[in-house]
Structures are given as structure tokens and as C-alpha cells.
Design a protein around this motif. Structure first.
Motif, PDB file in Angstrom:
ATOM      1  N   LEU A 148       0.807  -1.222   0.000  1.00  0.00           N
ATOM      2  CA  LEU A 148       0.000   0.000   0.000  1.00  0.00           C
ATOM      3  C   LEU A 148       0.841   1.273   0.000  1.00  0.00           C
ATOM      4  O   LEU A 148       0.605   2.179  -0.814  1.00  0.00           O
ATOM      5  N   PHE A 149       1.828   1.377   0.888  1.00  0.00           N
ATOM      6  CA  PHE A 149       2.595   2.618   0.956  1.00  0.00           C
ATOM      7  C   PHE A 149       3.357   2.877  -0.335  1.00  0.00           C
ATOM      8  O   PHE A 149       3.403   4.009  -0.829  1.00  0.00           O
ATOM      9  N   GLU A 150       3.956   1.838  -0.889  1.00  0.00           N
ATOM     10  CA  GLU A 150       4.715   2.022  -2.129  1.00  0.00           C
ATOM     11  C   GLU A 150       3.794   2.475  -3.257  1.00  0.00           C
ATOM     12  O   GLU A 150       4.154   3.328  -4.081  1.00  0.00           O
ATOM     13  N   MET A 151       2.571   1.933  -3.296  1.00  0.00           N
ATOM     14  CA  MET A 151       1.607   2.340  -4.320  1.00  0.00           C
ATOM     15  C   MET A 151       1.175   3.789  -4.118  1.00  0.00           C
ATOM     16  O   MET A 151       1.052   4.552  -5.074  1.00  0.00           O
ATOM     17  N   ILE A 152       0.942   4.160  -2.864  1.00  0.00           N
ATOM     18  CA  ILE A 152       0.561   5.543  -2.563  1.00  0.00           C
ATOM     19  C   ILE A 152       1.684   6.496  -2.980  1.00  0.00           C
ATOM     20  O   ILE A 152       1.450   7.522  -3.622  1.00  0.00           O
ATOM     21  N   ARG A 153       2.916   6.145  -2.612  1.00  0.00           N
ATOM     22  CA  ARG A 153       4.058   7.016  -2.910  1.00  0.00           C
ATOM     23  C   ARG A 153       4.278   7.150  -4.407  1.00  0.00           C
ATOM     24  O   ARG A 153       4.499   8.246  -4.924  1.00  0.00           O
ATOM     25  N   GLU A 154       4.204   6.030  -5.115  1.00  0.00           N
ATOM     26  CA  GLU A 154       4.376   6.077  -6.563  1.00  0.00           C
ATOM     27  C   GLU A 154       3.247   6.870  -7.212  1.00  0.00           C
ATOM     28  O   GLU A 154       3.468   7.624  -8.170  1.00  0.00           O
ATOM     29  N   GLY A 155       2.042   6.711  -6.703  1.00  0.00           N
ATOM     30  CA  GLY A 155       0.911   7.482  -7.229  1.00  0.00           C
ATOM     31  C   GLY A 155       1.090   8.969  -7.024  1.00  0.00           C
ATOM     32  O   GLY A 155       0.803   9.781  -7.908  1.00  0.00           O
ATOM     33  N   TRP A 156       1.602   9.327  -5.846  1.00  0.00           N
ATOM     34  CA  TRP A 156       1.862  10.744  -5.563  1.00  0.00           C
ATOM     35  C   TRP A 156       2.894  11.307  -6.534  1.00  0.00           C
ATOM     36  O   TRP A 156       2.746  12.420  -7.053  1.00  0.00           O
ATOM     37  N   MET A 157       3.946  10.543  -6.807  1.00  0.00           N
ATOM     38  CA  MET A 157       4.973  11.016  -7.724  1.00  0.00           C
ATOM     39  C   MET A 157       4.431  11.160  -9.143  1.00  0.00           C
ATOM     40  O   MET A 157       4.926  11.971  -9.921  1.00  0.00           O
ATOM     41  N   LEU A 158       3.422  10.380  -9.480  1.00  0.00           N
ATOM     42  CA  LEU A 158       2.821  10.482 -10.804  1.00  0.00           C
ATOM     43  C   LEU A 158       1.815  11.635 -10.904  1.00  0.00           C
ATOM     44  O   LEU A 158       1.467  12.064 -12.000  1.00  0.00           O
TER      45      LEU A 158
END
Length: 339
Positions: A148-158
Motif C-alpha cells: 500500500l505505501f509504495e503504491m501511494i508514494r508512486e501514485g503521488w509522484m505520478l
């Protein structure tokens, strides 16, 4: 003679200063708000411009002593001198009223989408397990928490909002190559929206680092920081297969492949950040003074991530997309190879 001082003369606000910066820290700048007075000056002059005399009365401090503090705040563009000898704060301050309203509206707005994203991610777990990373045999609920955190972080960067605004932050403040903001309230330790700790890079050992978030809705016993020493001590055994995986451990190739599989879900999280930015902007425009309106977008673009990581965890649990186990298993992190 009797002088009536303001409330902050005997009950100062609890002002917390935060900075998201790039490069070396300016220690004078970072330590400026270790004292109560600078933060209370900014809190006092936030909505209404004030003269030195008005600030002196409000804070119960002689004007001569305030002038030095005001000069430092001006030096770092945190306080603006206006005509008529008045000063006004040049900093976004997050108040309790704003945060409560934001979390209420944001949760209602994104919870169904978070549930759908995690449901789609769950359908891809068989493909992810085919990558045969350490920890790929973890149960679905644990693996989703760990992703979850990695997906959230990657989504934020996108997120287009971050990509567009991040370059606008470099000249906002003197002494800081980045962005800063303030709080005038203390978040309760048991607040489910609070993010006690998170890290994109936390050294574990050798060429391995952890990416994790201590989601506020998770009990301490399930958070990465409660297991940090255990993870470090057992890393070699997990790598050799002599110990069961506490969390996913991935090579660079496995991580890249996993993110490729989850591209649609990452894009969905990016869209949610755009939604959250719009929600926060509309509320903050009503709570913040007009004098700092130009700061709203760059501040939100850089800060909203840290305000909403735990919000995603709340949405996941309350929509029953994820569950909180009764045992003490580690949730919300992964180990990745840095080379």
C-alpha cells in the motif's frame, strides 16, 4: 497603570513548524521555532496584519524584544512588512478546524475508489507472486498492506499536481530550498489520520533499505518501527531462506516488474491525489487569509502526501478492503535492494 494583554501572553499556542527541503538544512532556520515567541508572532499576525505595538500587547512582550524576532522572520520571508508599520504572516498554517473538515470530506470522497483500487490489486497478486520475491507467500491481506505505501508514494509522484508545482517551491523562502508550513494544534497520539513515521529510504543492512509507513489506524504492534530491530537482525536469514519472511524483500528487477504490473493502480492513486488536492484547496481557500493564497498550491503539492498516507489506510479498513489482524505481524513495509 494597568495594561490588558492578549490571551497568548499567558496561553501561547502550540506552534509546530515543518519543512520539506532539498539539500543541506539551515540550522538557524530549522531551530528558529524551538522558542515559543516566533511561532506565536506568526500565529498572531496570520489572519490580521498587526503592528509591533499590537503584537506586544497580544503576546505580553515589550516591543524592543519583539523587533529582533521580527527581523529574523522577515529575513526568511516568513513575515511580510506592510504599509502603516504592520506585519503579516507569509506562511500556510494548518489549523485543527481545517484538518477536521478536510479529513471528513476527503474520506467520504475517496473511500470507494480506494476500495476498488485494492480489489483490483488483489486480483493481480497471483501475477506478483510469480516474481518469486522473498515474502511472496504472505497472505493476501498482509501483502496488500505491504504494497500500500509504495503504491501511494508512486501514485503521488505520478500526480500532475506534484510534477507541475514542485519546481515552483525553490524561491518561496530564503534559507530553505523547498517548502515549509505551520500547525497550531497538537494531533492526538491515537488519531487514525496521524502518520507517526514513514520513510522512502531507511537503511536496513548492506545494500538493502526499507520503504514503510506506520499507518495511524494500525496498532503499534503491527507497525514497521515496532519491528525495525527484528527486521535488521533477521535480514540475512530471510535472504538465505533460513527464516520466514517478515515482509516482502525484492530485488531492483522484481520491484520494477511489480510496479509495471501495477501501473493501472498507480495511475488510479495519482488521480486520487489530484482529487485530494482539489478538495484541500477549496477548503483551505476558505480558512487561510488572502495574503497567502499564492502559497496554497505549491504547499499542497509538496505537503499533502504526508497528510494523507494514513487517510488511505483509514479508507482501506473502513471499507473492509483490508483488515487489522489480531496478531503482531508486521504490516505496511517492504525491503528493497538499492543496487
Amino acid at each position: 497603570m494597568k495594561r490588558e494583554f492578549g490571551e497568548k501572553s499567558y496561553r501561547p499556542v502550540k506552534f509546530e513548524f515543518s519543512a520539506v527541503f532539498f539539500g543541506s538544512a539551515n540550522m538557524e532556520y530549522q531551530n528558529l521555532f524551538n522558542r515559543k515567541l516566533p511561532g506565536n508572532i506568526l500565529a498572531s499576525a496570520y489572519r490580521t496584519p498587526m503592528t509591533v505595538h499590537q503584537l506586544a500587547v497580544e503576546l505580553g512582550v515589550a516591543s524592543a524584544y519583539l523587533e529582533d524576532e521580527i527581523a529574523v522572520l522577515e529575513k526568511y520571508n516568513l513575515l511580510t512588512a506592510l504599509p502603516g508599520g504592520k506585519y503579516q504572516t507569509r506562511l500556510i498554517i494548518f489549523t485543527e478546524e481545517f484538518m477536521n473538515e478536510f479529513y471528513q470530506k476527503a474520506e467520504q470522497g475517496i473511500a470507494p475508489a480506494v476500495k476498488n483500487i485494492l480489489a483490483d490489486t488483489a486480483k493481480k497478486l497471483p501475477r506478483l507472486r510469480e516474481l518469486q520475491f522473498i515474502g511472496s507467500g504472505l497472505d493476501d491481506n498482509s501483502l496488500l498492506w505491504d504494497l500500500l505505501f509504495e503504491m501511494i508514494r508512486e501514485g503521488w509522484m505520478l500526480s500532475k499536481a506534484v510534477q507541475k508545482k514542485i519546481s515552483d517551491t525553490h524561491s518561496l523562502y530564503s534559507g530553505l530550498n523547498g517548502i515549509c508550513y505551520g500547525h497550531t494544534y497538537e494531533v492526538p497520539s491515537d488519531c487514525v489520520y496521524k502518520l507517526p513515521s514513514c520513510a522512502r529510504y531507511c537503511q536496513v543492512g548492506g545494500c538493502y533499505a526499507a520503504s514503510y509507513a506506520d499507518f495511524g489506524i494500525l496498532p503499534d504492534k503491527n507497525r514497521y518501527t515496532s519491528h525495525m530491530e527484528e527486521v535488521k537482525a533477521s535480514l540475512d536469514a530471510m535472504l538465505s531462506g533460513e527464516a520466514d519472511a517478515l515482509l516482502p524483500v525484492v530485488t531492483k528487477e522484481q520491484k520494477d516488474a511489480a510496479l509495471e504490473i501495477l501501473q493501472e493502480e498507480l495511475s488510479a492513486f495519482a488521480s486520487l491525489f489530484d482529487t485530494l488536492c482539489g478538495c484541500a484547496r477549496s477548503i483551505l481557500q476558505a480558512h487561510a487569509p488572502e495574503s497567502v493564497s499564492a502559497l496554497i498550491d505549491p504547499v499542497l503539492a509538496n505537503v499533502l502526501f504526508f497528510k494523507t498516507v494514513s487517510l488511505f489506510g483509514v479508507c482501506a479498513v473502513r471499507t473492509e478492503a483490508l483488515t487489522i489482524p489480531e496478531d503482531e505481524r508486521l504490516l505496511g513495509g517492504m525491503i528493497y535492494a538499492t543496487e
